[in-house]
Structure formats: C-alpha cells, structure tokens
Design a protein around this motif. Structure first.
Motif, PDB file in Angstrom:
ATOM      1  N   GLU A   1      71.659  50.583  72.020  1.00 12.22           N
ATOM      2  CA  GLU A   1      72.096  51.080  70.712  1.00 12.22           C
ATOM      3  C   GLU A   1      73.290  52.026  70.810  1.00 12.22           C
ATOM      4  O   GLU A   1      74.204  51.977  69.967  1.00 12.22           O
ATOM      5  CB  GLU A   1      70.932  51.772  69.987  1.00 12.22           C
ATOM      6  CG  GLU A   1      69.838  50.844  69.497  1.00 12.22           C
ATOM      7  CD  GLU A   1      68.806  50.494  70.568  1.00 12.22           C
ATOM      8  OE1 GLU A   1      67.820  49.803  70.255  1.00 12.22           O
ATOM      9  OE2 GLU A   1      68.995  50.918  71.749  1.00 12.22           O
ATOM     10  N   MET A   2      73.325  52.859  71.824  1.00  8.53           N
ATOM     11  CA  MET A   2      74.445  53.794  71.954  1.00  8.53           C
ATOM     12  C   MET A   2      75.730  53.060  72.299  1.00  8.53           C
ATOM     13  O   MET A   2      76.810  53.407  71.801  1.00  8.53           O
ATOM     14  CB  MET A   2      74.133  54.852  73.021  1.00  8.53           C
ATOM     15  CG  MET A   2      72.961  55.769  72.648  1.00  8.53           C
ATOM     16  SD  MET A   2      73.186  56.578  71.038  1.00  8.53           S
ATOM     17  CE  MET A   2      74.611  57.598  71.363  1.00  8.53           C
ATOM     18  N   ASP A   3      75.627  52.032  73.138  1.00 12.28           N
ATOM     19  CA  ASP A   3      76.798  51.206  73.446  1.00 12.28           C
ATOM     20  C   ASP A   3      77.285  50.489  72.194  1.00 12.28           C
ATOM     21  O   ASP A   3      78.493  50.354  71.967  1.00 12.28           O
ATOM     22  CB  ASP A   3      76.466  50.176  74.527  1.00 12.28           C
ATOM     23  CG  ASP A   3      76.252  50.809  75.890  1.00 12.28           C
ATOM     24  OD1 ASP A   3      76.727  51.946  76.097  1.00 12.28           O
ATOM     25  OD2 ASP A   3      75.613  50.174  76.751  1.00 12.28           O
ATOM     26  N   PHE A   4      76.333  50.028  71.390  1.00  9.08           N
ATOM     27  CA  PHE A   4      76.699  49.352  70.144  1.00  9.08           C
ATOM     28  C   PHE A   4      77.465  50.307  69.221  1.00  9.08           C
ATOM     29  O   PHE A   4      78.507  49.947  68.676  1.00  9.08           O
ATOM     30  CB  PHE A   4      75.439  48.838  69.437  1.00  9.08           C
ATOM     31  CG  PHE A   4      75.708  48.270  68.072  1.00  9.08           C
ATOM     32  CD1 PHE A   4      76.269  47.014  67.935  1.00  9.08           C
ATOM     33  CD2 PHE A   4      75.405  48.987  66.925  1.00  9.08           C
ATOM     34  CE1 PHE A   4      76.526  46.481  66.678  1.00  9.08           C
ATOM     35  CE2 PHE A   4      75.661  48.473  65.661  1.00  9.08           C
ATOM     36  CZ  PHE A   4      76.221  47.210  65.540  1.00  9.08           C
ATOM     37  N   LYS A   5      76.981  51.522  69.086  1.00 13.55           N
ATOM     38  CA  LYS A   5      77.647  52.509  68.226  1.00 13.55           C
ATOM     39  C   LYS A   5      79.051  52.826  68.737  1.00 13.55           C
ATOM     40  O   LYS A   5      79.992  52.958  67.947  1.00 13.55           O
ATOM     41  CB  LYS A   5      76.816  53.790  68.152  1.00 13.55           C
ATOM     42  CG  LYS A   5      75.533  53.655  67.354  1.00 13.55           C
ATOM     43  CD  LYS A   5      74.753  54.960  67.337  1.00 13.55           C
ATOM     44  CE  LYS A   5      73.448  54.817  66.574  1.00 13.55           C
ATOM     45  NZ  LYS A   5      72.660  56.080  66.576  1.00 13.55           N
ATOM     46  N   ALA A   6      79.188  52.925  70.050  1.00 17.57           N
ATOM     47  CA  ALA A   6      80.514  53.199  70.624  1.00 17.57           C
ATOM     48  C   ALA A   6      81.471  52.053  70.323  1.00 17.57           C
ATOM     49  O   ALA A   6      82.651  52.270  70.002  1.00 17.57           O
ATOM     50  CB  ALA A   6      80.394  53.415  72.127  1.00 17.57           C
ATOM     51  N   GLY A   7      80.972  50.818  70.412  1.00 11.81           N
ATOM     52  CA  GLY A   7      81.806  49.664  70.103  1.00 11.81           C
ATOM     53  C   GLY A   7      82.222  49.636  68.640  1.00 11.81           C
ATOM     54  O   GLY A   7      83.368  49.293  68.314  1.00 11.81           O
ATOM     55  N   ILE A   8      81.303  50.009  67.766  1.00 14.63           N
ATOM     56  CA  ILE A   8      81.619  50.067  66.336  1.00 14.63           C
ATOM     57  C   ILE A   8      82.693  51.122  66.079  1.00 14.63           C
ATOM     58  O   ILE A   8      83.630  50.905  65.292  1.00 14.63           O
ATOM     59  CB  ILE A   8      80.359  50.366  65.506  1.00 14.63           C
ATOM     60  CG1 ILE A   8      79.387  49.175  65.560  1.00 14.63           C
ATOM     61  CG2 ILE A   8      80.725  50.696  64.055  1.00 14.63           C
ATOM     62  CD1 ILE A   8      79.916  47.908  64.923  1.00 14.63           C
ATOM     63  N   GLU A   9      82.587  52.258  66.744  1.00 13.21           N
ATOM     64  CA  GLU A   9      83.590  53.315  66.560  1.00 13.21           C
ATOM     65  C   GLU A   9      84.974  52.822  66.973  1.00 13.21           C
ATOM     66  O   GLU A   9      85.972  53.083  66.287  1.00 13.21           O
ATOM     67  CB  GLU A   9      83.193  54.554  67.363  1.00 13.21           C
ATOM     68  CG  GLU A   9      81.998  55.301  66.791  1.00 13.21           C
ATOM     69  CD  GLU A   9      81.575  56.472  67.651  1.00 13.21           C
ATOM     70  OE1 GLU A   9      82.252  56.734  68.679  1.00 13.21           O
ATOM     71  OE2 GLU A   9      80.562  57.119  67.320  1.00 13.21           O
ATOM     72  N   THR A  10      85.031  52.098  68.095  1.00 12.59           N
ATOM     73  CA  THR A  10      86.318  51.540  68.534  1.00 12.59           C
ATOM     74  C   THR A  10      86.846  50.535  67.519  1.00 12.59           C
ATOM     75  O   THR A  10      88.028  50.558  67.148  1.00 12.59           O
ATOM     76  CB  THR A  10      86.165  50.859  69.906  1.00 12.59           C
ATOM     77  OG1 THR A  10      85.760  51.833  70.874  1.00 12.59           O
ATOM     78  CG2 THR A  10      87.473  50.224  70.351  1.00 12.59           C
ATOM     79  N   ALA A  11      85.971  49.651  67.060  1.00 12.22           N
ATOM     80  CA  ALA A  11      86.382  48.629  66.095  1.00 12.22           C
ATOM     81  C   ALA A  11      86.875  49.265  64.800  1.00 12.22           C
ATOM     82  O   ALA A  11      87.888  48.834  64.238  1.00 12.22           O
ATOM     83  CB  ALA A  11      85.222  47.685  65.810  1.00 12.22           C
ATOM     84  N   VAL A  12      86.180  50.283  64.340  1.00 17.17           N
ATOM     85  CA  VAL A  12      86.575  50.940  63.093  1.00 17.17           C
ATOM     86  C   VAL A  12      87.935  51.615  63.242  1.00 17.17           C
ATOM     87  O   VAL A  12      88.744  51.606  62.306  1.00 17.17           O
ATOM     88  CB  VAL A  12      85.503  51.956  62.647  1.00 17.17           C
ATOM     89  CG1 VAL A  12      86.018  52.843  61.510  1.00 17.17           C
ATOM     90  CG2 VAL A  12      84.239  51.229  62.202  1.00 17.17           C
ATOM     91  N   SER A  13      88.204  52.183  64.413  1.00 17.54           N
ATOM     92  CA  SER A  13      89.507  52.810  64.621  1.00 17.54           C
ATOM     93  C   SER A  13      90.623  51.782  64.510  1.00 17.54           C
ATOM     94  O   SER A  13      91.683  52.057  63.928  1.00 17.54           O
ATOM     95  CB  SER A  13      89.549  53.526  65.969  1.00 17.54           C
ATOM     96  OG  SER A  13      89.533  52.607  67.050  1.00 17.54           O
TER      97      SER A  13
END
Length: 267
Positions: free
Chosen positions: A85-97
């Motif tokens: 889940e934490m890796d998923f959140k980090a990926g979402i943050e990158t995608a959103v940027s």
C-alpha cells in the motif's frame, strides 16, 4: 497534415515510436507532421517534468492519458497487491505530479499480477477509493482496464465482467472504465460483442483505446476487428471522450501513415 475528425483520436507516442526516439522527436512527428493535438503515453516517467514542459512548449499538445508507474521490481501496477500500500501511494504521488504539471486529466491505475503477490479485492477497493477521493480534488479521473492474459499473464484485472463489477460497486464519479477493444478481442469478444458491450456500459466508460487484434497493429489493417463498425457505433451512441491509438504501426513510412490518417479522417 491536419487531423479533422469527429472522434477525438489521441496518438500514443509510446507504442508508435521506437524506444530510442527522443521525446521532442516523437512530438515533432505526431503533432508537427501528422496533426495530432492530443497524445497519450503509458509511462511518461522516462523524462523529467521539465523535459516534458520544454518539449510541449516546442510542439504544443494535450496529454490526455498516462498510467501509474510500475512497481520497484517492474510490477505492472500495485493497486491490488496486499502489503504494498505504501508503494502504491508513492506511485500515485508521482503520477499526480506528472498529471498536474502536464494538465492530464486521465490516469490509468494498474492493478498488478496474482502470480508472485498476494492480491485481494479488499486491497484494490481500498486503494482505488482512497486515491480516487484524493484525485477528485485535482479533477483527475481514475481509469481501470481489463487486460488480456496474452499481454500481461496473471493480471489481476483480467476479466471484463470483474472490472465492470468493481467499478459499479465503487460508484464514484471519477472512477471509470478504460474500454480497450484490443484486449476485449484477445479476451474472446467479437466486433458485434464489443459494440453491444459499449452500448450496455457506456455510462461507465471514461476512455477508449484501440488497436487491431491479434497483433496490436494499425486499426485499418486486416484483423479480428472491424473498426469502421466500431467507430461508427461510438459516434452513433454519442461518445464524446478520447480514443487512444495504442497500436504499433507496421511501418512509419509516409504511405502507411497516410493510409492510417485517411482512415481516421472518416470518423
């Protein structure tokens, strides 16, 4: 060459060009030569946001779709992987940027595979709910796609019916179906099946992607799907979203590209 069409076609500058082709060259050809105003690319992360902004300044285009990043070990998505889940959140943050900087409003959130990881509907639903809630504030739509086993073996979201069921159960305004006709064909559906499915589930569909099956080549080539019927059906049903051209051209020779553009111009 100008692309004047009723359907909003987006050139996939990932599948269209060789990996060695620079970002600026891809945009120069797709936008400057072929006349596309909309582009998509699964993984824009090869280039920095600054490089993207510089390239788009030279060749202005709308980036209309990107994917979430792959996992740290190259996993095709993380949304369904329990314990990541934490890796998923980090990926979402990158995608959103990237979405924010490039003004991209569609994000395909990939789910991952079941062969090497523990997966669950609960994990997927929780991750999608959390990220869709956050992304709604950025006016970004979360897209979920059924991907055929021949393309990504053991993909968690490998069934169209399951994909529709989960999107329906989430009942969130910014969680939509990425309707990929290539994958639907590889899953065993015919042109008439796909036309029926499109009509039945249009309220859930946020984006369409196309390629000829079974080889993912240009849509005007011989193959399993009749794109004159499909594109006419999309128009007749009043579809107003984008149609991503996620195919691998048999050649980038001018004659082949002209044939593709001429075909698209019918719609």
């Amino acid at each position: 060459m100008s692309l004047g069409t009723r359907l909003k076609f987006a050139c996939n500058i990932g599948t269209t060009f060789d990996e060695s082709t620079s970002l600026v060259e891809r945009l120069r050809v797709a936008v400057g030569e072929w006349g596309f105003s909309d582009i998509e690319i699964a993984f824009p992360y090869t280039w920095s946001i600054a490089e993207w902004q510089e390239a788009l300044h030279k060749y202005p285009a709308n980036v209309v779709l990107i994917n979430t990043p792959k996992g740290r070990s190259g996993e095709p998505g993380l949304a369904a992987l329990r314990g990541r889940e934490m890796d998923f959140k980090a990926g979402i943050e990158t995608a959103v940027s990237y979405c924010t900087a490039l003004k991209c409003r569609n994000l395909h959130v990939m789910s991952g595979t079941t062969d090497k990881h523990e997966t669950s509907d609960d994990t997927f639903i929780s991750n999608i709910t959390e990220c869709a809630t956050a992304l709604n504030n950025n006016n970004i739509t979360v897209l979920i796609e059924a991907i055929s086993a021949g393309t990504i073996p053991n993909y968690y979201m490998g069934s169209f019916d399951k994909t529709v069921q989960l999107i329906s159960s989430l009942n969130m305004t910014n969680v939509k179906l990425q309707f990929d006709t290539f994958h639907l064909s590889r899953l065993g559906y015919s042109t008439s099946d796909i036309m029926r499915m499109f009509k039945q589930h249009q309220c859930l569909i946020g984006y369409i992607q196309v390629a000829q099956a079974p080889y993912r080549n240009e849509i005007n080539a011989d193959g399993n799907l009749d794109y004159r019927q499909l594109f006419s059906s999309f128009l007749n049903e009043g579809y107003r979203g984008h149609v991503g051209l996620e195919f691998i051209p048999s050649s980038l020779e001018q004659s082949i590209i002209h044939q593709i553009i001429n075909f698209l111009s019918e719609f």
